[in-house]
Design a protein around this motif. Structure first.
Motif, PDB file in Angstrom:
ATOM      1  N   GLU A  59       0.833  -1.222   0.000  1.00  0.00           N
ATOM      2  CA  GLU A  59       0.000   0.000   0.000  1.00  0.00           C
ATOM      3  C   GLU A  59       0.861   1.263   0.000  1.00  0.00           C
ATOM      4  O   GLU A  59       0.477   2.288  -0.553  1.00  0.00           O
ATOM      5  N   HIS A 103      -4.861  10.893  -9.676  1.00  0.00           N
ATOM      6  CA  HIS A 103      -5.535  10.560  -8.425  1.00  0.00           C
ATOM      7  C   HIS A 103      -5.409  11.690  -7.411  1.00  0.00           C
ATOM      8  O   HIS A 103      -6.371  12.101  -6.780  1.00  0.00           O
ATOM      9  N   ARG A 107      -8.548  13.690  -5.827  1.00  0.00           N
ATOM     10  CA  ARG A 107      -8.829  13.482  -4.402  1.00  0.00           C
ATOM     11  C   ARG A 107      -8.959  14.836  -3.689  1.00  0.00           C
ATOM     12  O   ARG A 107      -9.794  15.007  -2.807  1.00  0.00           O
ATOM     13  N   THR A 256     -20.071   0.187   3.994  1.00  0.00           N
ATOM     14  CA  THR A 256     -18.943  -0.061   4.893  1.00  0.00           C
ATOM     15  C   THR A 256     -19.326   0.223   6.343  1.00  0.00           C
ATOM     16  O   THR A 256     -19.155  -0.613   7.229  1.00  0.00           O
ATOM     17  N   ARG A 304      -3.742  -4.329  -6.339  1.00  0.00           N
ATOM     18  CA  ARG A 304      -2.727  -3.493  -6.968  1.00  0.00           C
ATOM     19  C   ARG A 304      -2.047  -4.340  -8.046  1.00  0.00           C
ATOM     20  O   ARG A 304      -2.021  -5.569  -7.948  1.00  0.00           O
ATOM     21  N   ALA A 354      -7.964  -1.723   8.164  1.00  0.00           N
ATOM     22  CA  ALA A 354      -9.297  -1.765   7.543  1.00  0.00           C
ATOM     23  C   ALA A 354      -9.548  -0.570   6.625  1.00  0.00           C
ATOM     24  O   ALA A 354     -10.354  -0.648   5.699  1.00  0.00           O
ATOM     25  N   HIS A 360      -4.171   6.071  -1.094  1.00  0.00           N
ATOM     26  CA  HIS A 360      -5.604   5.761  -1.238  1.00  0.00           C
ATOM     27  C   HIS A 360      -6.297   5.588   0.115  1.00  0.00           C
ATOM     28  O   HIS A 360      -7.467   5.179   0.159  1.00  0.00           O
ATOM     29  N   CYS A 362      -8.488   5.510   3.142  1.00  0.00           N
ATOM     30  CA  CYS A 362      -9.915   5.845   3.092  1.00  0.00           C
ATOM     31  C   CYS A 362     -10.190   7.330   3.342  1.00  0.00           C
ATOM     32  O   CYS A 362      -9.865   7.866   4.406  1.00  0.00           O
TER      33      CYS A 362
HETATM   34  C1  HEM Z   1     -11.164   4.077   0.229  1.00  0.00           C
HETATM   35  C2  HEM Z   1     -12.365   1.250   3.985  1.00  0.00           C
HETATM   36  C3  HEM Z   1     -15.964   4.288   5.184  1.00  0.00           C
HETATM   37  C4  HEM Z   1     -14.956   6.915   1.280  1.00  0.00           C
HETATM   38  C5  HEM Z   1     -11.192   3.055   1.149  1.00  0.00           C
HETATM   39  C6  HEM Z   1     -10.263   1.948   1.176  1.00  0.00           C
HETATM   40  C7  HEM Z   1     -10.602   1.155   2.212  1.00  0.00           C
HETATM   41  C8  HEM Z   1     -11.738   1.761   2.865  1.00  0.00           C
HETATM   42  C9  HEM Z   1      -9.933  -0.145   2.619  1.00  0.00           C
HETATM   43  C10 HEM Z   1      -9.114   1.713   0.169  1.00  0.00           C
HETATM   44  C11 HEM Z   1      -7.818   2.088   0.827  1.00  0.00           C
HETATM   45  C12 HEM Z   1      -6.609   1.716   0.033  1.00  0.00           C
HETATM   46  O1  HEM Z   1      -6.702   1.355  -1.155  1.00  0.00           O
HETATM   47  O2  HEM Z   1      -5.516   1.834   0.619  1.00  0.00           O
HETATM   48  C13 HEM Z   1     -13.443   1.835   4.637  1.00  0.00           C
HETATM   49  C14 HEM Z   1     -14.042   1.327   5.856  1.00  0.00           C
HETATM   50  C15 HEM Z   1     -15.056   2.177   6.201  1.00  0.00           C
HETATM   51  C16 HEM Z   1     -15.088   3.215   5.181  1.00  0.00           C
HETATM   52  C17 HEM Z   1     -13.577   0.085   6.601  1.00  0.00           C
HETATM   53  C18 HEM Z   1     -16.008   2.146   7.363  1.00  0.00           C
HETATM   54  C19 HEM Z   1     -15.808   1.512   8.484  1.00  0.00           C
HETATM   55  C20 HEM Z   1     -15.967   5.283   4.260  1.00  0.00           C
HETATM   56  C21 HEM Z   1     -16.825   6.422   4.309  1.00  0.00           C
HETATM   57  C22 HEM Z   1     -16.570   7.152   3.208  1.00  0.00           C
HETATM   58  C23 HEM Z   1     -15.514   6.482   2.461  1.00  0.00           C
HETATM   59  C24 HEM Z   1     -17.835   6.745   5.420  1.00  0.00           C
HETATM   60  C25 HEM Z   1     -17.271   8.437   2.895  1.00  0.00           C
HETATM   61  C26 HEM Z   1     -17.287   9.057   1.798  1.00  0.00           C
HETATM   62  C27 HEM Z   1     -13.851   6.367   0.668  1.00  0.00           C
HETATM   63  C28 HEM Z   1     -13.261   6.884  -0.558  1.00  0.00           C
HETATM   64  C29 HEM Z   1     -12.165   6.055  -0.865  1.00  0.00           C
HETATM   65  C30 HEM Z   1     -12.117   5.051   0.182  1.00  0.00           C
HETATM   66  C31 HEM Z   1     -13.746   8.092  -1.354  1.00  0.00           C
HETATM   67  C32 HEM Z   1     -11.205   6.161  -2.055  1.00  0.00           C
HETATM   68  C33 HEM Z   1      -9.955   6.885  -1.628  1.00  0.00           C
HETATM   69  C34 HEM Z   1      -8.885   6.918  -2.690  1.00  0.00           C
HETATM   70  O3  HEM Z   1      -8.808   6.016  -3.542  1.00  0.00           O
HETATM   71  O4  HEM Z   1      -8.114   7.888  -2.666  1.00  0.00           O
HETATM   72  N1  HEM Z   1     -12.077   2.929   2.211  1.00  0.00           N
HETATM   73  N2  HEM Z   1     -14.101   2.958   4.253  1.00  0.00           N
HETATM   74  N3  HEM Z   1     -15.175   5.344   3.136  1.00  0.00           N
HETATM   75  N4  HEM Z   1     -13.142   5.280   1.079  1.00  0.00           N
HETATM   76 FE1  HEM Z   1     -13.563   4.183   2.726  1.00  0.00          FE
END
Ligand code: HEM
Length: 413
Positions: A59, A103, A107, A256, A304, A354, A360, A362
């Protein structure tokens, strides 16, 4: 179970409906084959990465390990269909599909809306929505399906309020999100073909394309207006990229968190000592929320692809090969967590992955934490008794999900 059987489970949606067997397989892989080649019919082969240290290292090296062209695990036929659409600029193209520099710039468009400062501003609204949902539980007469009647709605209301959508559209968004993530589950999906899947995407994108046009004509100061009117290199976002941004936020921000809230309550019911401890000391809510996120790990994987020949844990990986990062596995890694199969509301440290890591990481992590704490802060003081009222059931998915049914019986004060 053999190591190759264990590896195959990672590409089997139904395997995620049986937590015990899944974790047995993941533990076996961590021990015996932590970088494991999975080749199953219908999927382009990939390496399964199950140790915390390897997931983290991959990562963090975003120059070597790219999100494009294969950010998540899908059947090869669906991947091909989605790629064709993307090439025509008609398919979903979000942050998770992109690498830097594209990206990074995209972002930044939404990032300010998810910083802790913005979360403090949203806290009152989240608290009000949490209260509304707990009040609804009171109206159900001591029995409900906590997933369908509470957990599935609350985070959706929070995220769609932030985006600025009218409440009358919330049920439609709920159905579309469930169809999108539950595509491999006979109860929630529209059907199993690539066309069934892309028809859900089309409905989503059509709704959000209209929203872009509306917010460009009449900006209202919400997140949707911010996205619709953002400019990159002086030009407005491509309509499809803007619509994809909303889809990502509406979907990632919903299933999620609702899975974590439902799985968190189930864990408290199954560990009554931890429930008592948390009720006695609400100061543990932040660490309890973190433990729920680790315990549930609602995002099962991201992928990836290697941009050059390399090694992971001594195993050679060739340029163009993909790795699947197993978050549920990393989050039970015995090398990192003391007694990883113990649910501990006071766990500290809790270095779970998580939310991923690196560029990337979250975007909604602060929002998710705030929402989970707000719901339990409202629920626990009023929940005098709670127990299971039937068998819970899980969504069949290799991507995002958790409980789809949690029947409970309770007394609310
Ligand atoms: C990306 C987990 C809640 C928006 C991600 C990723 C994970 C993740 C694993 C990818 C990270 C990576 O590739 O390194 C979670 C978990 C959540 C949660 C476990 C809740 C417990 C949310 C919420 C939002 C959100 C509430 C609200 C908008 C995003 C977005 C990305 C993302 C926009 C893409 C980020 C990027 O690619 O730059 N999330 N998420 N997530 N999450 Fe969450």
């Amino acid at each position: 179970m053999s190591v190759s059987e264990a590896g195959r489970l990672l590409a089997t949606p139904a395997a995620y409906t049986d937590d015990r067997r899944l974790h047995e397989a993941l533990a076996l892989l961590r021990r015996q084959s932590p970088v494991h080649w999975v080749d199953v019919p219908g999927y382009t082969p990939f390496w399964a990465i199950t140790r915390h240290a390897d997931v983290l290292a991959i990562e963090r090296d975003h120059a070597l390990w790219l999100s494009a062209p294969r950010p998540v695990l899908r059947a090869a036929a669906l991947d091909a269909e989605l790629e064709t659409r993307r090439a025509r600029s008609a398919g979903l193209r979000t942050l998770v599909h992109m690498d830097d520099p594209e990206h990074h710039a995209l972002r930044a468009v939404g990032a300010d809306w998810f910083r802790p400062k913005a979360m403090r501003a949203l806290q009152a609204r989240a608290g009000e929505l949490a209260r509304r949902h707990v009040d609804r539980m009171a109206a159900y007469d001591g029995r409900c399906d906590f997933v369908r009647q509470v957990a599935a709605h609350y985070p959706l209301y929070v995220i769609l309020s932030l985006l600025g959508l009218p409440e009358s559209d919330f049920p439609r968004m709920l159905r579309l999100t469930q169809e999108l993530f539950g595509q491999d589950d006979a109860e929630t999906g529209r059907g199993g073909t690539p066309q069934d899947h892309t028809s859900v995407l089309e409905d989503f994108l059509a709704y959000f394309r209209d929203l872009t046009a509306e917010r460009r004509a009449r900006p209202t100061g919400d997140l949707a207006s911010q996205i619709a009117n953002a400019r990159l290199d002086g030009a407005p976002l491509d309509d499809n990229v803007a619509a994809s941004y909303y889809v990502l936020i509406a979907t990632a921000g919903h299933d999620t968190t609702s899975s974590t809230i439902a799985g968190g309550l189930e864990a408290l019911i199954r560990h009554p000592d931890q429930l008592r401890r948390l009720r006695a000391d609400p100061g543990l809510l932040p660490s309890a929320a973190e433990e729920m996120i680790r315990w549930v790990s609602p995002v099962k994987e991201f992928m990836r692809t290697a941009s050059a020949d390399t090694h992971v844990g001594g195993t050679p990986i060739r340029k163009g090969e993909s790795v699947l990062l197993s978050y549920p596995s990393a989050n039970r890694d015995e090398q990192v967590f003391a007694d990883p199969f113990r649910f501990d509301v006071a766990r500290d440290p809790n270095r779970h992955l998580a939310f991923g890591s690196g560029v990337h990481y979250c975007l909604g992590a602060a929002l998710a934490r705030m929402e989970i704490r707000a719901l339990f802060a409202e629920l626990l003081p009023r929940l005098a008794e709670v127990e299971l009222d039937g068998e819970p059931a899980w969504t069949a998915t290799t991507f995002v999900g958790g409980l789809k049914r949690l029947p409970i019986r309770y007394t609310l004060t």
